[in-house]
Design a protein around this motif. Structure first.
Motif, PDB file in Angstrom:
ATOM      1  N   LEU A  91      32.841   7.303  14.003  1.00 54.98           N
ATOM      2  CA  LEU A  91      32.565   5.634  13.833  1.00 54.98           C
ATOM      3  C   LEU A  91      33.235   5.373  14.670  1.00 54.98           C
ATOM      4  CD1 LEU A  91      30.174   4.534  10.287  1.00 54.98           C
ATOM      5  CD2 LEU A  91      29.385   4.250  13.365  1.00 54.98           C
ATOM      6  N   ALA A  92      35.162   5.842  14.030  1.00 57.36           N
ATOM      7  CA  ALA A  92      36.067   4.941  14.948  1.00 57.36           C
ATOM      8  C   ALA A  92      36.985   5.637  15.405  1.00 57.36           C
ATOM      9  CB  ALA A  92      37.329   5.574  13.253  1.00 57.36           C
ATOM     10  N   PRO A  96      36.848   7.155  26.284  1.00 54.73           N
ATOM     11  CA  PRO A  96      37.912   7.142  26.726  1.00 54.73           C
ATOM     12  C   PRO A  96      37.974   5.457  27.796  1.00 54.73           C
ATOM     13  CG  PRO A  96      36.641   8.756  28.185  1.00 54.73           C
ATOM     14  CD  PRO A  96      35.882   7.750  26.505  1.00 54.73           C
ATOM     15  N   ASN A  97      37.415   4.218  27.370  1.00 55.67           N
ATOM     16  CA  ASN A  97      37.445   3.125  28.097  1.00 55.67           C
ATOM     17  C   ASN A  97      37.286   2.376  26.758  1.00 55.67           C
ATOM     18  OD1 ASN A  97      34.347   3.338  27.686  1.00 55.67           O
ATOM     19  ND2 ASN A  97      33.882   2.770  29.350  1.00 55.67           N
ATOM     20  N   ASN A  98      38.126   2.987  25.517  1.00 56.21           N
ATOM     21  CA  ASN A  98      38.273   2.057  24.096  1.00 56.21           C
ATOM     22  C   ASN A  98      36.980   1.124  23.977  1.00 56.21           C
ATOM     23  OD1 ASN A  98      40.852   2.718  24.547  1.00 56.21           O
ATOM     24  ND2 ASN A  98      41.030   0.900  25.991  1.00 56.21           N
ATOM     25  N   MET A  99      35.596   1.612  23.646  1.00 55.71           N
ATOM     26  CA  MET A  99      34.629   1.616  23.396  1.00 55.71           C
ATOM     27  C   MET A  99      34.045   1.613  22.309  1.00 55.71           C
ATOM     28  SD  MET A  99      31.880   0.271  26.353  1.00 55.71           S
ATOM     29  CE  MET A  99      30.872  -0.124  25.457  1.00 55.71           C
ATOM     30  N   LEU A 100      34.392   1.864  20.910  1.00 55.74           N
ATOM     31  CA  LEU A 100      33.394   2.238  19.924  1.00 55.74           C
ATOM     32  C   LEU A 100      31.772   2.187  19.998  1.00 55.74           C
ATOM     33  CD1 LEU A 100      35.218  -0.302  16.507  1.00 55.74           C
ATOM     34  CD2 LEU A 100      35.976   2.643  17.199  1.00 55.74           C
ATOM     35  N   PRO A 101      31.598   3.006  18.804  1.00 58.71           N
ATOM     36  CA  PRO A 101      30.314   3.556  18.697  1.00 58.71           C
ATOM     37  C   PRO A 101      28.829   2.274  18.935  1.00 58.71           C
ATOM     38  CG  PRO A 101      31.177   5.570  18.199  1.00 58.71           C
ATOM     39  CD  PRO A 101      31.863   4.538  18.111  1.00 58.71           C
ATOM     40  N   VAL A 119      27.579  -0.770  10.553  1.00 61.79           N
ATOM     41  CA  VAL A 119      28.033  -1.473  10.429  1.00 61.79           C
ATOM     42  C   VAL A 119      28.519  -1.301   9.230  1.00 61.79           C
ATOM     43  CG1 VAL A 119      27.786  -3.927   9.877  1.00 61.79           C
ATOM     44  CG2 VAL A 119      27.328  -2.719  11.754  1.00 61.79           C
ATOM     45  N   GLU A 120      27.925  -0.309   8.129  1.00 66.25           N
ATOM     46  CA  GLU A 120      27.829  -0.328   6.701  1.00 66.25           C
ATOM     47  C   GLU A 120      28.563   0.537   6.686  1.00 66.25           C
ATOM     48  OE1 GLU A 120      23.897   0.196   4.649  1.00 66.25           O
ATOM     49  OE2 GLU A 120      23.137  -1.583   5.633  1.00 66.25           O
ATOM     50  N   LEU A 121      28.700   1.544   7.280  1.00 67.19           N
ATOM     51  CA  LEU A 121      29.325   2.719   6.970  1.00 67.19           C
ATOM     52  C   LEU A 121      31.003   2.247   7.580  1.00 67.19           C
ATOM     53  CD1 LEU A 121      27.622   5.878   7.021  1.00 67.19           C
ATOM     54  CD2 LEU A 121      28.951   5.131   5.003  1.00 67.19           C
TER      55      LEU A 121
END
Length: 186
Positions: A91-92, A96-101, A119-121
């Protein structure tokens, strides 16, 4: 077969990358099949797709939620849930374009039920803005209008419906109900 897909040739098929290989060639994997692959090779959910530097969670966050056919057994978890529970550290991981899942999932039109486990985890993700718009996830979800095609939505929801045996008015009501229900979930 696997090698008929050009995007798959860059990555040789092996037992260890089974999940990643399957996600590269199919956007609709039944959760029960995905669960079996994850049980056999749990480590494969942490591998990164060569050249694109994406992990399975990024790919699943981008693909449409699996819509089971009426005869299929429905699992309580979908693909996002399974990967998040087996590899919460993914999740963290940034694209490559700096987006989180979470950003990828929101921009792909996922509903709250898909986003909830993310979101919960990893609650911290709610404080990380999307790099291109600089919006926080809740703002991104409120502003982004990502809709799947009405044709695909209706096709998924009514796979076994005999349209020709129903009146045009009943078909229109069914389609209207499906679209409104989707928009409400979104």
């Amino acid at each position: 077969t696997y090698y008929d897909y050009p995007q798959a040739v860059a990555m040789p098929l092996s037992n260890e990358n089974l999940i990643l290989a399957a996600l590269m060639i199919a956007d609709q994997i039944p959760p029960i099949i995905f669960e079996l692959m994850l049980e056999i090779h749990p480590f494969s959910s942490t591998l990164t797709r060569p050249r694109y530097q994406l992990q399975p969670l990024h790919i699943v966050a981008k693909t449409p939620t699996y819509a089971p056919l009426p005869f299929e057994k429905v699992l309580s978890m979908d693909l996002v849930d399974m990967i998040v529970l087996s590899q919460p550290e993914s999740l963290a991981v940034y694209t490559p374009n700096n987006m989180l899942p979470l950003h990828v999932a929101i921009l792909s039109g996922k509903t709250w039920s898909d986003l909830r486990p993310m979101v919960e985890l990893y609650e911290k993700s709610l404080d990380i803005p999307d790099p291109s718009s600089l919006l926080l996830p809740f703002q991104l979800a409120a502003c982004h209008h990502s809709f799947i095609s009405v044709e695909k939505l209706v096709q998924r929801e009514t796979a076994l419906t005999k349209w020709s045996k129903r009146s045009a008015r009943d078909n229109a009501r069914t389609m209207d109900y499906i679209v409104k229900n989707y928009q409400l979930k979104k």
